[in-house]
Design a protein around this motif. Structure first.
Motif, PDB file in Angstrom:
ATOM      1  N   GLY A  34     -61.249 -43.657  11.148  1.00 29.91           N
ATOM      2  CA  GLY A  34     -61.429 -43.103  12.792  1.00 29.91           C
ATOM      3  C   GLY A  34     -60.309 -43.663  13.809  1.00 29.91           C
TER       4      GLY A  34
ATOM      5  N   LEU B 158     -67.891 -39.527   8.833  1.00 30.88           N
ATOM      6  CA  LEU B 158     -66.148 -39.825   9.387  1.00 30.88           C
ATOM      7  C   LEU B 158     -65.317 -40.821   8.925  1.00 30.88           C
TER       8      LEU B 158
ATOM      9  N   VAL C  16     -65.674 -38.972  17.188  1.00 33.52           N
ATOM     10  CA  VAL C  16     -65.298 -40.625  16.296  1.00 33.52           C
ATOM     11  C   VAL C  16     -66.087 -41.695  17.514  1.00 33.52           C
TER      12      VAL C  16
ATOM     13  N   SER D 125     -58.814 -40.999  16.168  1.00 28.00           N
ATOM     14  CA  SER D 125     -58.680 -41.479  17.450  1.00 28.00           C
ATOM     15  C   SER D 125     -57.459 -41.414  17.934  1.00 28.00           C
TER      16      SER D 125
ATOM     17  N   ALA E 180     -68.010 -42.828  14.463  1.00 24.77           N
ATOM     18  CA  ALA E 180     -67.103 -43.849  14.087  1.00 24.77           C
ATOM     19  C   ALA E 180     -67.421 -45.154  15.855  1.00 24.77           C
TER      20      ALA E 180
END
Length: 667
Positions: free
Chosen positions: A237, A234, A278, A241, A282
């Motif tokens: 991020g 990912l 996420v 997010s 991440a």
């Protein structure tokens, strides 16, 4: 775990920071929505966020398990799920069922509460709510202490499917054809479920809301993320997010009840899926730090108990002291947090980690869990039947309040039978002392016809007169305005009148009750709105009503039409006790000036008088002179309730009108 278990947990899949905070956002959205829907109109989608989280987390929790046999794996999985869900649920249902039996009034909307709690013990409360209430946003669910358990039913039904799917994937750790077959089956099930959500939202929205076929995709996409996302790289991020968090928060505000779950559930579910990706793939970004704030982690940890107890607090306060001021809402929030914290500290955590429970052999453990569920369900049913004796609400005294109360007959006994009749009921009263050629009384109308059940029983006994009652909510025989009829009403009315015409003989009587007086407010509204006036009269409907009456008069019967009765600003059964009389709902009281009552009914009364003038065989029966004094129409007389709610009479009100109705029949 027990020595005979063939499954051992491998290296535990790592805890993902931030998921507790995401749970906190979901549960707080639901809590705020239930405290005041105006604050967060779409907060109910927090449950959908929970579904996606659950689908992911449950799959994540089994990812490190070494599988030895399917049976041992199922025993291990269900033992963990049972200890996670059931102890807190058992305690909640027992405590709230007892509190409800003590404090909730006896009413149509409360008769199914304890049975919903019993159904929750077996993971089918969502089915029970669909059958009884028909809509999550309906009154019957908003005032049911166990409505929130519908989502547990969905999850528990999902758990019946999960072990087979996850066992297939666990046995195939390599990315071969067989593994893709399993993932493809899950993807197909999610696509079909998404299609079901769309179709049922259009054709049967309550099914789409309550049942697993239209909700499986929400749990399934979380599962797919866990099994497909291990290779996910990912990038960006921080951007993902922000977009995902904004999507979830926006869904709490903009999601509409009438467009849910399709397409309303799409935004919160897929935004939650991105947030999970996420947080998992991440970690260390700003989203994890924000969701890892201490207070959010604590709320997330107690989120299950908070989800259970918040609703019990809301419903019990609605029924008692009210929930209409900011101070009362603050009190409710404090009670919710205190009860949830206590449940988490002394029920959830100790039992989930109890080594003795984990060491029990599987047959003993599951037999014990089933036994406790049966005991709790039986306690709910037992409390339901004990309510008239142990309940504190005045309305438990059926002989005073319940208009369908069946008295003990003295002299001429009356047999009563009932049967479904289209969208309503057909109820027959047959006095044992009636002669073969006795005159019959036919009663057809809306819920006001049904609310004369006790009066009709007494009339059947006093006059040795067979009575046939046809009743369906909202289905008046005489239409005078442009009110919208409920679904199925026209068919019910036509069928009932056809039966009456076929059975009636000259000299029989047809009684047509109905609600005509404009209500001050709906039964469950807190605020009394300004009077908007009556609905406009509809000449076409009045003409159609006169045609129906002429068809009856052609059988040689006498027709008695009920004149508009006075109505109350407050439902008396909700305000009859010291612990609910001071609520905001009850403040308008039940003391109406007679001049005001006369004015409210003047327009419909004039229309009914005109119908009587056009049809000489029609009589008008007016209960207002009996129900009202010279200056006021009161809900109580000498401490006895004349009304059950805002417009249906109580058992005592029925008895008060019996002499006057017998007099009309005699004339």
């Amino acid at each position: 775990m027990a020595g005979d278990a063939a499954t051992r947990a491998g290296a535990r899949a790592g805890h993902i920071a931030g998921i507790d905070g995401l749970r906190a956002l979901a549960v707080l959205a639901v809590v705020v929505f239930h405290l005041d829907a105006g604050w967060l109109p779409g907060g109910f989608v927090g449950v959908d966020v929970f579904f996606v989280i659950s689908g992911f987390v449950v799959a994540h929790s089994v990812a490190g398990v070494r599988v030895q046999s399917f049976g041992a794996y199922c025993a291990w999985f269900y033992r963990r799920r049972f200890l996670r869900i059931l102890p807190a649920l058992y305690v909640y249902v027992l405590v709230v069922a007892l509190a409800g039996v003590l404090l909730l009034p006896t009413a149509e909307v409360t008769r199914f509460v304890e049975l919903t709690g019993a159904a929750a013990m077996f993971g089918v409360s969502n089915v029970a709510l669909l059958w009884k209430a028909g809509d999550y946003f309906a009154t019957a669910t908003a005032y049911n202490s166990f409505t929130q358990t519908w989502s547990l039913g969905v999850e528990e039904q999902y758990y019946l499917l999960f072990p087979a799917v996850s066992w297939w994937l666990l046995r195939r750790p390599e990315w071969g054809r067989a593994r893709w077959w399993g993932i493809g089956a899950v993807g197909l099930a999610c696509a079909l479920s998404l299609g079901a959500a769309w179709w049922f939202t259009v054709h049967w929205r309550a099914f789409a809301f309550f049942l697993l076929p239209a909700r499986l995709w929400e749990l399934g996409i979380g599962l797919l993320l866990r099994w497909l996302g291990a290779r996910l790289v990912l990038r960006g991020g921080a951007l993902w997010s922000g977009v995902a968090l904004a999507g979830v928060l926006l869904s709490f505000v903009v999601t509409r009840e009438d467009a849910f779950p399709w397409p309303g559930a799409l935004l919160p579910c897929f935004a939650t899926l991105v947030m999970l990706a996420v947080l998992w793939r991440a970690p260390g970004g700003w989203l994890g730090r924000v969701l890892g704030v201490g207070v959010l982690r604590w709320v997330g940890a107690i989120s299950y108990s908070l989800y259970l107890w918040h609703w019990g607090v809301v419903v019990l306060m609605r029924w008692t002291i009210g929930l209409d001021t900011l101070a009362l809402k603050a009190l409710a929030a404090g009670l919710m947090l205190a009860l949830a914290g206590a449940s988490y500290r002394w029920v959830e955590v100790p039992l989930r980690r109890d080594r003795r429970l984990m060491a029990l052999r599987a047959p003993v453990f599951f037999a014990g869990a089933a036994g406790v569920a049966v005991v709790v369900a039986a306690a709910c049913v037992g409390l339901l039947y004990a309510k008239p004796w142990i309940g504190l609400a005045a309305s438990n005294e059926a002989a005073v309040w319940n208009p369908a109360f069946v008295p003990v007959d003295r002299g001429c006994a009356v047999a009563r039978s009932s049967a479904d009749f289209g969208s309503g009921w057909r109820i027959a009263y047959r006095p044992a002392c009636a002669g073969a050629g006795a005159r019959r009384l036919f009663v057809v109308g809306d819920s006001h016809a049904g609310a004369y059940a006790l009066l009709l029983h007494d009339v059947a006994r006093a006059r040795a007169m067979p009575v046939d009652l046809y009743t369906a909510g909202g289905c008046r025989v005489i239409d005078i305005d442009d009110a919208v009829l409920p679904s199925g009403c026209a068919g019910f009315r036509d069928r009932a009148l056809a039966e009456v015409r076929a059975a009636a003989r000259p000299g029989d009587v047809v009684f047509l009750p109905g609600l005509y007086t404009p209500l001050y407010r709906k039964l469950w509204d807190v605020a009394v709105p300004p009077d908007a006036g009556e609905l406009p009269l509809d000449p076409a409907r009045i003409a159609a009503s006169e045609a129906r009456l002429r068809a009856l008069l052609g059988r040689g019967v006498t027709i008695i039409v009920e004149a508009p009765k006075p109505v109350m600003p407050t439902a008396l059964f909700r305000c009859a006790d010291w612990f609910n009389r001071g609520s905001g709902y009850c403040r308008p009281g039940w003391h109406v000036p007679r001049a005001e009552a006369e004015a409210r009914r003047s327009q419909p009364l004039a229309a009914l008088v005109a119908i009587r003038r056009d049809l000489p065989g029609v009589r008008l029966w007016d209960a207002l002179p009996v129900l009202c004094g010279v200056q006021f129409c009161d809900g109580y007389r000498d401490g006895i309730p004349l009304y059950y709610d805002t417009h249906h009479l109580s058992a005592a009100g029925n008895r008060l009108l019996v002499p006057r109705f017998l007099g009309v029949l005699a004339r």
